[in-house]
Design a protein around this motif. Sequence first.
Motif, short mmCIF file in Angstrom:
data_model
loop_
_atom_site.label_atom_id
_atom_site.label_comp_id
_atom_site.label_asym_id
_atom_site.label_seq_id
_atom_site.Cartn_x
_atom_site.Cartn_y
_atom_site.Cartn_z
N THR A 1 41.58 50.61 26.85
CA THR A 1 40.50 50.77 27.82
C THR A 1 39.30 49.91 27.49
OG1 THR A 1 41.26 53.06 28.17
CG2 THR A 1 39.10 52.51 29.05
N ARG A 2 39.16 49.48 26.26
CA ARG A 2 37.99 48.66 25.89
C ARG A 2 37.88 47.40 26.75
NH1 ARG A 2 37.06 45.81 19.99
NH2 ARG A 2 35.24 44.57 20.58
N PRO A 3 38.94 46.61 26.95
CA PRO A 3 38.81 45.45 27.84
C PRO A 3 38.49 45.84 29.28
CG PRO A 3 40.78 45.28 26.49
CD PRO A 3 40.26 46.66 26.31
N ALA A 4 38.98 47.01 29.71
CA ALA A 4 38.67 47.47 31.06
C ALA A 4 37.17 47.72 31.21
CB ALA A 4 39.45 48.75 31.36
N ARG A 5 36.56 48.30 30.19
CA ARG A 5 35.11 48.50 30.21
C ARG A 5 34.37 47.17 30.21
NH1 ARG A 5 36.41 52.34 26.02
NH2 ARG A 5 36.41 54.48 26.81
N ASP A 6 34.84 46.24 29.39
CA ASP A 6 34.18 44.93 29.32
C ASP A 6 34.27 44.19 30.64
OD1 ASP A 6 33.63 45.55 26.70
OD2 ASP A 6 35.18 44.26 25.85
N LEU A 7 35.41 44.30 31.31
CA LEU A 7 35.56 43.67 32.62
C LEU A 7 34.61 44.30 33.63
CD1 LEU A 7 37.13 41.79 34.59
CD2 LEU A 7 38.76 43.69 34.90
N LEU A 8 34.56 45.62 33.65
CA LEU A 8 33.72 46.31 34.62
C LEU A 8 32.25 46.00 34.38
CD1 LEU A 8 33.59 48.25 36.98
CD2 LEU A 8 33.66 50.16 35.35
N ALA A 9 31.87 45.80 33.13
CA ALA A 9 30.46 45.51 32.83
C ALA A 9 29.98 44.21 33.46
CB ALA A 9 30.26 45.46 31.31
N ARG A 10 30.91 43.31 33.78
CA ARG A 10 30.54 42.02 34.36
C ARG A 10 30.66 42.00 35.88
NH1 ARG A 10 31.10 38.43 29.75
NH2 ARG A 10 30.67 36.60 31.03
N VAL A 11 30.96 43.13 36.49
CA VAL A 11 31.07 43.20 37.96
C VAL A 11 29.67 43.32 38.54
CG1 VAL A 11 31.87 44.60 39.90
CG2 VAL A 11 33.38 44.18 37.94
N PRO A 12 29.23 42.35 39.36
CA PRO A 12 27.85 42.34 39.88
C PRO A 12 27.68 43.13 41.17
CG PRO A 12 28.93 40.31 40.51
CD PRO A 12 29.95 41.11 39.73
N LEU A 13 28.06 44.40 41.14
CA LEU A 13 27.91 45.27 42.30
C LEU A 13 27.19 46.54 41.89
CD1 LEU A 13 31.50 44.99 43.86
CD2 LEU A 13 29.42 43.90 44.73
N THR A 14 26.40 47.10 42.80
CA THR A 14 25.68 48.33 42.50
C THR A 14 26.22 49.53 43.27
OG1 THR A 14 24.01 47.74 44.16
CG2 THR A 14 23.55 47.13 41.87
N ALA A 15 26.52 49.34 44.55
CA ALA A 15 26.97 50.48 45.36
C ALA A 15 28.05 50.06 46.35
CB ALA A 15 25.79 51.10 46.09
N PRO A 16 29.22 49.64 45.86
CA PRO A 16 30.30 49.28 46.78
C PRO A 16 30.81 50.50 47.53
CG PRO A 16 31.13 49.37 44.54
CD PRO A 16 29.63 49.54 44.45
N ALA A 17 31.23 50.29 48.77
CA ALA A 17 31.75 51.40 49.56
C ALA A 17 33.23 51.65 49.29
CB ALA A 17 31.53 51.12 51.05
N ARG A 18 34.00 50.56 49.12
CA ARG A 18 35.45 50.68 48.93
C ARG A 18 35.85 49.92 47.67
NH1 ARG A 18 34.59 50.25 54.28
NH2 ARG A 18 34.62 47.99 54.17
N VAL A 19 36.50 50.63 46.75
CA VAL A 19 36.91 50.07 45.46
C VAL A 19 38.40 50.32 45.27
CG1 VAL A 19 36.66 50.33 42.96
CG2 VAL A 19 34.63 50.37 44.43
N VAL A 20 39.12 49.30 44.84
CA VAL A 20 40.56 49.41 44.60
C VAL A 20 40.85 49.07 43.16
CG1 VAL A 20 42.84 48.54 45.21
CG2 VAL A 20 41.10 48.81 46.98
N ASP A 21 41.58 49.96 42.50
CA ASP A 21 42.10 49.69 41.15
C ASP A 21 43.55 49.26 41.33
OD1 ASP A 21 42.66 49.52 38.49
OD2 ASP A 21 42.32 51.63 38.03
N LEU A 22 43.78 47.96 41.29
CA LEU A 22 45.10 47.41 41.58
C LEU A 22 45.92 47.35 40.29
CD1 LEU A 22 46.83 46.21 43.85
CD2 LEU A 22 45.89 43.96 43.27
N GLY A 23 46.93 48.22 40.20
CA GLY A 23 47.67 48.40 38.96
C GLY A 23 46.96 49.42 38.09
N CYS A 24 46.74 50.59 38.66
CA CYS A 24 45.87 51.60 38.04
C CYS A 24 46.47 52.26 36.82
CB CYS A 24 45.49 52.65 39.07
SG CYS A 24 46.92 53.55 39.75
N GLY A 25 47.80 52.16 36.62
CA GLY A 25 48.42 52.81 35.47
C GLY A 25 48.18 54.31 35.49
N PRO A 26 47.93 54.93 34.32
CA PRO A 26 47.75 56.38 34.25
C PRO A 26 46.37 56.85 34.63
CG PRO A 26 47.61 55.46 32.05
CD PRO A 26 47.96 54.31 32.97
N GLY A 27 45.53 55.93 35.15
CA GLY A 27 44.22 56.33 35.66
C GLY A 27 43.06 56.14 34.70
N ASN A 28 43.30 55.57 33.52
CA ASN A 28 42.19 55.37 32.58
C ASN A 28 41.17 54.38 33.12
OD1 ASN A 28 44.48 53.61 32.09
ND2 ASN A 28 43.32 52.75 30.38
#
Length: 258
Positions: free
Chosen positions: A17-44
């Motif tokens: 999950t550490r790389p997942a957090r690092d990736l999310l930290a670089r997403v330049p969005l504050t309040a997206p309406a629709r978000v897709v986790d493509l290849g979500c795995g077990p939901g972590n």
Amino acid sequence: MADWNPALYRRFEDERTRPARDLLARVPLTAPARVVDLGCGPGNSTELLVERFPGAQVLGVDNSPAMLEAARKRLPGVRFMLGDAQEWVPEAAPDLIYSNAVLHWVPGHEALVPRLFSLLAPGGVLAVQVPDNLAEASHRAMAEVARLPQFTASAARGDERAALLGVDGYYDLLAPVAAAADVWRTAYQHPMESPAAIVEWLRSTGLRPHLDALPDDAARAAYITEFERRMDAAYPVRADGKRLLAFPRLFFVARKAA
């Protein structure tokens, strides 16, 4: 390949999950309406998205029924659906398509990445992380063991992972069409308790194509024994008695013009 094993995958959840957090930290969005986790795995990774964007409509997509079952138990209030990244089309244009450690299993990135980017809403973001470790000792050893005479008939089928384009390749693919493109590569260093722990880490991911191709449990056990021996040689004992597993990963985040 056989279906994924969520329990085995989650044994190293913090590290995965550490790389997942690092990736999310670089997403330049504050309040997206629709978000897709493509290849979500077990939901972590989906859980991170729900926490970061509490007002968003979050959808998890995966091609593994077992992983989706685990994700639904973990996040009963989130919608999950069966789907393949190569063919998936959203019902409505998402503001964020987030894909952590998935697209390396999907071929044809020259076409796949632009297709996913084109699905975004104006101002939307495509955020992707993929393992980039085929040149590491761990993955070289997988192929070497598979080429041994006792395994060649069933296991020497090569790695099922897609060819990556590299930092320059993804930048050149995205920069001409994106309002902004951020591409980087880093190597995580994971302290592992033993060679057996390295094997357990890899059993749920990179080793799967090789083990699934073997005819029975005896052949799989023989493969694992030889592979673990090579992990013992490739990753020496460090000062604290652990083994240091290097795991390079490649990231890119691209934002569509508003």
